[in-house]
Design a protein around this motif. Structure first.
Motif, PDB file in Angstrom:
ATOM      1  N   GLN A  94     -65.792-105.706 -53.490  1.00  8.52           N
ATOM      2  CA  GLN A  94     -65.015-106.705 -52.829  1.00  8.52           C
ATOM      3  C   GLN A  94     -63.882-105.625 -51.591  1.00  8.52           C
ATOM      4  N   SER A  95     -64.060-103.977 -52.202  1.00  9.56           N
ATOM      5  CA  SER A  95     -63.571-102.853 -51.396  1.00  9.56           C
ATOM      6  C   SER A  95     -64.355-102.669 -50.511  1.00  9.56           C
ATOM      7  N   LEU A  96     -65.631-102.491 -50.764  1.00  9.59           N
ATOM      8  CA  LEU A  96     -66.473-101.573 -49.527  1.00  9.59           C
ATOM      9  C   LEU A  96     -66.655-103.177 -48.456  1.00  9.59           C
ATOM     10  N   VAL A  97     -66.819-104.469 -48.970  1.00  7.94           N
ATOM     11  CA  VAL A  97     -67.345-105.521 -47.616  1.00  7.94           C
ATOM     12  C   VAL A  97     -65.551-106.320 -47.920  1.00  7.94           C
ATOM     13  N   PRO A  98     -65.298-106.086 -47.087  1.00  2.02           N
ATOM     14  CA  PRO A  98     -63.701-106.498 -47.136  1.00  2.02           C
ATOM     15  C   PRO A  98     -64.012-108.141 -45.988  1.00  2.02           C
ATOM     16  N   TRP A  99     -65.039-107.985 -45.465  1.00  2.00           N
ATOM     17  CA  TRP A  99     -65.297-109.648 -44.656  1.00  2.00           C
ATOM     18  C   TRP A  99     -65.161-110.591 -45.685  1.00  2.00           C
ATOM     19  N   ALA A 100     -64.907-111.734 -45.781  1.00  2.00           N
ATOM     20  CA  ALA A 100     -65.924-112.930 -45.957  1.00  2.00           C
ATOM     21  C   ALA A 100     -67.400-113.054 -45.649  1.00  2.00           C
ATOM     22  N   ALA A 101     -67.621-113.742 -44.161  1.00  2.00           N
ATOM     23  CA  ALA A 101     -68.993-113.469 -44.055  1.00  2.00           C
ATOM     24  C   ALA A 101     -69.723-112.710 -44.637  1.00  2.00           C
ATOM     25  N   GLN A 102     -69.496-112.109 -44.617  1.00  2.00           N
ATOM     26  CA  GLN A 102     -70.436-111.123 -44.885  1.00  2.00           C
ATOM     27  C   GLN A 102     -70.566-111.017 -47.074  1.00  2.00           C
ATOM     28  N   ARG A 103     -69.292-110.544 -47.243  1.00  2.00           N
ATOM     29  CA  ARG A 103     -69.601-110.716 -48.480  1.00  2.00           C
ATOM     30  C   ARG A 103     -70.414-111.675 -48.839  1.00  2.00           C
ATOM     31  N   ARG A 104     -70.056-113.327 -48.517  1.00  2.00           N
ATOM     32  CA  ARG A 104     -70.790-114.118 -48.685  1.00  2.00           C
ATOM     33  C   ARG A 104     -72.709-114.473 -48.302  1.00  2.00           C
ATOM     34  N   ALA A 105     -72.719-113.298 -47.677  1.00  2.00           N
ATOM     35  CA  ALA A 105     -73.942-113.323 -47.167  1.00  2.00           C
ATOM     36  C   ALA A 105     -74.837-112.279 -48.176  1.00  2.00           C
ATOM     37  N   ILE A 106     -73.968-111.370 -48.455  1.00  2.00           N
ATOM     38  CA  ILE A 106     -74.130-110.310 -49.659  1.00  2.00           C
ATOM     39  C   ILE A 106     -74.601-110.872 -50.558  1.00  2.00           C
ATOM     40  N   LEU A 107     -73.194-111.912 -51.613  1.00  2.00           N
ATOM     41  CA  LEU A 107     -73.698-112.446 -52.085  1.00  2.00           C
ATOM     42  C   LEU A 107     -74.597-113.633 -52.671  1.00  2.00           C
ATOM     43  N   CYS A 108     -74.477-113.936 -51.568  1.00  4.21           N
ATOM     44  CA  CYS A 108     -75.740-115.549 -51.735  1.00  4.21           C
ATOM     45  C   CYS A 108     -76.985-115.393 -50.898  1.00  4.21           C
ATOM     46  N   ASP A 109     -76.682-115.460 -49.522  1.00  5.85           N
ATOM     47  CA  ASP A 109     -77.989-115.281 -48.578  1.00  5.85           C
ATOM     48  C   ASP A 109     -78.793-113.932 -48.594  1.00  5.85           C
ATOM     49  N   GLY A 110     -78.690-113.148 -49.114  1.00 10.49           N
ATOM     50  CA  GLY A 110     -79.502-111.725 -49.083  1.00 10.49           C
ATOM     51  C   GLY A 110     -80.953-112.059 -50.164  1.00 10.49           C
ATOM     52  N   PRO A 111     -79.226-111.984 -51.694  1.00 10.84           N
ATOM     53  CA  PRO A 111     -80.774-112.306 -52.771  1.00 10.84           C
ATOM     54  C   PRO A 111     -81.296-113.825 -52.772  1.00 10.84           C
TER      55      PRO A 111
END
Length: 276
Positions: free
Chosen positions: A253-270
């Motif tokens: 979360q500290s590496l990716v502090p932007w909510a939309a990008q975090r969601r993409a990495i946690l949900c969309d990508g995988p």
């Protein structure tokens, strides 16, 4: 056809392992665990961080015996996917059986091994089957060898997942030629990179953290957040005393502090790669 997830995807841990010490371990292994890493414990960690789905990766010390992995997948259908380790001569019927249980890729864990000739007659039937099934190949190797392995896999049309930031040399920094070549592999939209295993980047703790913080925005810029994934690498083998699950998720979360990008990495990508 991909399995249907029964619940909304709140977040995916794209890299974890389960095992117990009573299993038959592979000959020539580099590491032997003296504890159990159970499915129940890992699922509890997921829930504690508000995550709902996960991907189990066959650990190297179990070799090509994926039976424990398949048993775990069967225990939580819909919530889990698997990445198997197989011999090049594995049968198509075995691959199809694994697919029915939720396996959607194979892992080439090449750390400490001679590089295989992926263009040879030994490997071609397997990699053609992987591509035809829509599976991916997960690469675990030092960063300097990733481009040549990636190029060999592209000839088959395989999707590729690159482990642990590509296993770069943290002390060299993101400007080093090896990491810059990794960024070039973003072309074509068929390659994913895991933001995981920061403690495996080969530098001091400070160097590893600095590298990860510099690398994350560059990976987002080149690959797009929807071609990145976060993995806990639980149970953090050989680093169990230094890190824990909650701490690794907080670090992401500290590496990716932007909510939309975090969601993409946690949900969309995988979600796209693993077929959730």
């Amino acid at each position: 056809m991909p399995l249907t997830a029964p619940t909304p995807i709140l977040g995916i841990d794209a890299h974890a392992h389960v095992f117990d010490r009573q299993l038959d371990f592979a000959d020539g292994r580099r590491y032997t665990p003296d504890y159990d890493a159970t499915l129940a414990d890992w699922l509890a960690h997921l829930r504690s961080q508000g995550l709902s789905h996960g991907v189990l990766v066959q650990p190297s010390f179990l070799g090509t015996d994926n039976s424990h992995l398949l048993k775990a997948l069967a225990a939580a259908p819909g919530h889990l996917r698997g990445v198997a380790v197989v011999a090049p001569d594995v049968s198509h019927s075995q691959l199809k059986r694994m697919a029915r249980l939720g396996v959607c890729g194979i892992r080439l864990n090449l750390m400490g091994q001679a590089l295989p000739d992926l263009g040879s007659a030994t490997w071609a039937p397997l990699l053609e089957a992987v591509a035809d099934m829509g599976w991916h190949v997960e690469l675990h190797r030092q960063i300097e060898d990733i481009p040549s392995l990636w190029a060999a896999l592209q000839r088959y049309g395989c999707k590729v997942a690159i482990d642990h930031f590509g296993r770069p040399h943290a002390a060299f920094g993101t400007g080093h030629a090896t990491f810059q070549r990794l960024l070039e592999l973003s072309e074509g939209g068929r390659t994913w990179v895991k933001l995981s295993g920061i403690y495996r980047l080969g530098g001091t703790h400070t160097e590893n953290l600095s590298f990860a913080h510099d690398a994350a925005p560059l990976l987002i810029e080149h690959f797009g957040a929807n071609r990145l994934m976060w993995g806990s690498d639980w149970p953090h083998t050989q680093h169990e005393q230094q890190v824990d699950y909650a701490g690794e998720f907080a670090l992401f979360q500290s590496l990716v502090p932007w909510a939309a990008q975090r969601r993409a990495i946690l949900c969309d990508g995988p979600g796209a790669l693993f077929g959730f």
